[in-house]
Design a protein around this motif. Structure first.
Motif, PDB file in Angstrom:
ATOM      1  N   ASN A   1      10.750  55.909   9.653  1.00  0.00           N
ATOM      2  CA  ASN A   1      11.864  56.190   9.738  1.00  0.00           C
ATOM      3  C   ASN A   1      12.766  55.650  10.565  1.00  0.00           C
ATOM      4  O   ASN A   1      13.777  55.237  10.377  1.00  0.00           O
ATOM      5  CB  ASN A   1      12.163  58.051   9.728  1.00  0.00           C
ATOM      6  N   GLU A   2      12.014  55.532  11.431  1.00  0.00           N
ATOM      7  CA  GLU A   2      12.975  54.238  12.971  1.00  0.00           C
ATOM      8  C   GLU A   2      13.081  53.034  12.628  1.00  0.00           C
ATOM      9  O   GLU A   2      14.218  52.893  12.810  1.00  0.00           O
ATOM     10  CB  GLU A   2      11.930  55.117  14.122  1.00  0.00           C
ATOM     11  N   VAL A   3      11.812  52.880  11.845  1.00  0.00           N
ATOM     12  CA  VAL A   3      12.339  51.196  11.935  1.00  0.00           C
ATOM     13  C   VAL A   3      13.406  51.232  10.548  1.00  0.00           C
ATOM     14  O   VAL A   3      13.930  50.346  10.352  1.00  0.00           O
ATOM     15  CB  VAL A   3      11.300  50.564  11.370  1.00  0.00           C
ATOM     16  N   ALA A   4      13.715  51.924   9.850  1.00  0.00           N
ATOM     17  CA  ALA A   4      14.449  51.676   8.748  1.00  0.00           C
ATOM     18  C   ALA A   4      15.344  52.323   9.238  1.00  0.00           C
ATOM     19  O   ALA A   4      16.318  51.636   8.887  1.00  0.00           O
ATOM     20  CB  ALA A   4      13.803  52.991   7.643  1.00  0.00           C
ATOM     21  N   GLU A   5      15.796  53.203  10.166  1.00  0.00           N
ATOM     22  CA  GLU A   5      17.185  53.594  10.541  1.00  0.00           C
ATOM     23  C   GLU A   5      17.791  51.993  11.620  1.00  0.00           C
ATOM     24  O   GLU A   5      18.868  51.876  11.946  1.00  0.00           O
ATOM     25  CB  GLU A   5      17.107  54.396  11.684  1.00  0.00           C
ATOM     26  N   SER A   6      16.336  51.434  11.718  1.00  0.00           N
ATOM     27  CA  SER A   6      17.173  50.154  12.921  1.00  0.00           C
ATOM     28  C   SER A   6      17.408  49.044  12.071  1.00  0.00           C
ATOM     29  O   SER A   6      17.821  47.952  12.578  1.00  0.00           O
ATOM     30  CB  SER A   6      16.099  49.877  14.205  1.00  0.00           C
ATOM     31  N   LEU A   7      16.742  49.218  11.429  1.00  0.00           N
ATOM     32  CA  LEU A   7      17.140  48.119   9.961  1.00  0.00           C
ATOM     33  C   LEU A   7      18.305  48.759   8.741  1.00  0.00           C
ATOM     34  O   LEU A   7      18.762  47.986   7.842  1.00  0.00           O
ATOM     35  CB  LEU A   7      16.402  47.420   8.440  1.00  0.00           C
ATOM     36  N   HIS A   8      19.425  49.289   9.689  1.00  0.00           N
ATOM     37  CA  HIS A   8      20.571  49.620   9.206  1.00  0.00           C
ATOM     38  C   HIS A   8      20.441  50.855   7.863  1.00  0.00           C
ATOM     39  O   HIS A   8      21.359  50.360   6.558  1.00  0.00           O
ATOM     40  CB  HIS A   8      21.068  48.222   8.843  1.00  0.00           C
ATOM     41  N   GLY A   9      19.356  51.682   8.346  1.00  0.00           N
ATOM     42  CA  GLY A   9      19.314  52.847   7.072  1.00  0.00           C
ATOM     43  C   GLY A   9      18.717  52.109   5.998  1.00  0.00           C
ATOM     44  O   GLY A   9      18.692  52.856   5.128  1.00  0.00           O
ATOM     45  N   ALA A  10      18.340  50.964   6.216  1.00  0.00           N
ATOM     46  CA  ALA A  10      16.965  50.520   4.733  1.00  0.00           C
ATOM     47  C   ALA A  10      15.869  51.579   4.312  1.00  0.00           C
ATOM     48  O   ALA A  10      16.068  52.463   5.103  1.00  0.00           O
ATOM     49  CB  ALA A  10      16.130  49.746   5.134  1.00  0.00           C
ATOM     50  N   SER A  11      15.817  51.569   2.888  1.00  0.00           N
ATOM     51  CA  SER A  11      15.084  52.232   2.738  1.00  0.00           C
ATOM     52  C   SER A  11      13.430  52.428   2.549  1.00  0.00           C
ATOM     53  O   SER A  11      12.952  51.147   3.299  1.00  0.00           O
ATOM     54  CB  SER A  11      14.880  52.147   1.225  1.00  0.00           C
ATOM     55  N   GLN A  12      12.610  53.997   3.221  1.00  0.00           N
ATOM     56  CA  GLN A  12      10.921  53.010   3.810  1.00  0.00           C
ATOM     57  C   GLN A  12      10.653  51.918   2.904  1.00  0.00           C
ATOM     58  O   GLN A  12       9.503  51.163   3.227  1.00  0.00           O
ATOM     59  CB  GLN A  12      10.289  54.712   3.763  1.00  0.00           C
ATOM     60  N   LYS A  13      10.917  51.951   1.483  1.00  0.00           N
ATOM     61  CA  LYS A  13       9.796  51.115   0.037  1.00  0.00           C
ATOM     62  C   LYS A  13      10.695  49.524   0.962  1.00  0.00           C
ATOM     63  O   LYS A  13       9.704  48.937   1.154  1.00  0.00           O
ATOM     64  CB  LYS A  13      10.740  51.094  -1.278  1.00  0.00           C
ATOM     65  N   HIS A  14      11.908  49.064   1.132  1.00  0.00           N
ATOM     66  CA  HIS A  14      11.904  48.258   1.737  1.00  0.00           C
ATOM     67  C   HIS A  14      11.987  47.606   3.488  1.00  0.00           C
ATOM     68  O   HIS A  14      11.273  46.657   3.265  1.00  0.00           O
ATOM     69  CB  HIS A  14      14.173  48.165   1.767  1.00  0.00           C
ATOM     70  N   VAL A  15      11.688  48.343   3.898  1.00  0.00           N
ATOM     71  CA  VAL A  15      11.106  48.441   5.311  1.00  0.00           C
ATOM     72  C   VAL A  15       9.368  48.027   4.988  1.00  0.00           C
ATOM     73  O   VAL A  15       9.198  46.822   6.250  1.00  0.00           O
ATOM     74  CB  VAL A  15      11.041  49.648   5.947  1.00  0.00           C
ATOM     75  N   ILE A  16       8.602  48.198   4.208  1.00  0.00           N
ATOM     76  CA  ILE A  16       7.173  48.294   3.892  1.00  0.00           C
ATOM     77  C   ILE A  16       7.108  46.759   3.427  1.00  0.00           C
ATOM     78  O   ILE A  16       6.605  45.925   3.635  1.00  0.00           O
ATOM     79  CB  ILE A  16       6.690  49.466   2.770  1.00  0.00           C
ATOM     80  N   GLU A  17       8.012  46.205   2.255  1.00  0.00           N
ATOM     81  CA  GLU A  17       8.412  44.838   1.462  1.00  0.00           C
ATOM     82  C   GLU A  17       8.560  44.449   3.073  1.00  0.00           C
ATOM     83  O   GLU A  17       8.079  43.359   3.085  1.00  0.00           O
ATOM     84  CB  GLU A  17       9.150  45.669   0.899  1.00  0.00           C
ATOM     85  N   LEU A  18       9.161  44.413   3.797  1.00  0.00           N
ATOM     86  CA  LEU A  18       9.898  43.845   4.992  1.00  0.00           C
ATOM     87  C   LEU A  18       8.457  43.119   5.965  1.00  0.00           C
ATOM     88  O   LEU A  18       8.140  41.850   6.257  1.00  0.00           O
ATOM     89  CB  LEU A  18      10.906  44.254   5.768  1.00  0.00           C
TER      90      LEU A  18
END
Length: 167
Positions: free
Chosen positions: A93-110
């Motif tokens: 969730n921290e990483v998602a927030e640092s990526l401008h509120g990206a979804s967990q799915k999008h963070v995992i893909e990235l």
């Protein structure tokens, strides 16, 4: 006597509940599941959940964001399922927030895209096991040495006993 699958599943569910694990499911774009399989093969990881947890813990949001516009090979979309404990979920969730509120799915893909783009050798830094550095103070080291010497003096017949330690 062998335990049936239902009993085994119930026991595993109880363990996950006790450890406060959460199951995450991500419908990912074409090619992502194959890239995760490549990462696991390159880094000799057998469990997808372990690989994903390491990617989350070692996440580099800036590097991951650089992969946002990457074109993926044509293959069927996939589903990634894994369990995470509260610490890894907080980090995700921290990483998602640092990526401008990206979804967990999008963070995992990235994270998968970023590690895969680094190649077989470069991906190791994204899949390393974080280790805590333990440093003993001088006082603790001295106390340990003194206690060790005291134990050696108690049993002089010990085969590892060496008189030159007793100064």
């Amino acid at each position: 006597m062998a335990v049936d699958g239902r009993t085994r599943s119930a026991k595993a569910a109880l363990k996950r509940k006790a450890r406060q694990e959460v199951e995450l499911r991500h419908k990912v774009r074409d090619g992502i599941t194959q890239m995760l399989a490549d990462l696991m093969r390159w880094n000799e990881i057998e469990e997808a959940g372990e690989a994903l947890q390491l990617l989350i813990l070692n996440a580099d949001p800036a590097a991951a964001l650089s992969q946002a516009a990457v074109e993926l090979p044509s293959s069927p979309p996939g589903l990634i399922r894994h369990h995470v404990r509260s610490g890894a979920l907080e980090r995700l969730n921290e990483v998602a927030e640092s990526l401008h509120g990206a979804s967990q799915k999008h963070v995992i893909e990235l994270l998968i895209l970023c590690a895969h783009a680094a190649g077989p050798e470069g991906s190791a830094k994204y899949l390393r096991i974080p280790r805590h550095k333990i440093v003993f103070s001088e006082n603790v080291s001295r106390a340990f040495d003194n206690e060790s010497l005291r134990e050696l003096k108690k049993n002089p017949e010990d085969e590892y006993f060496s008189p030159h330690h007793l100064k």
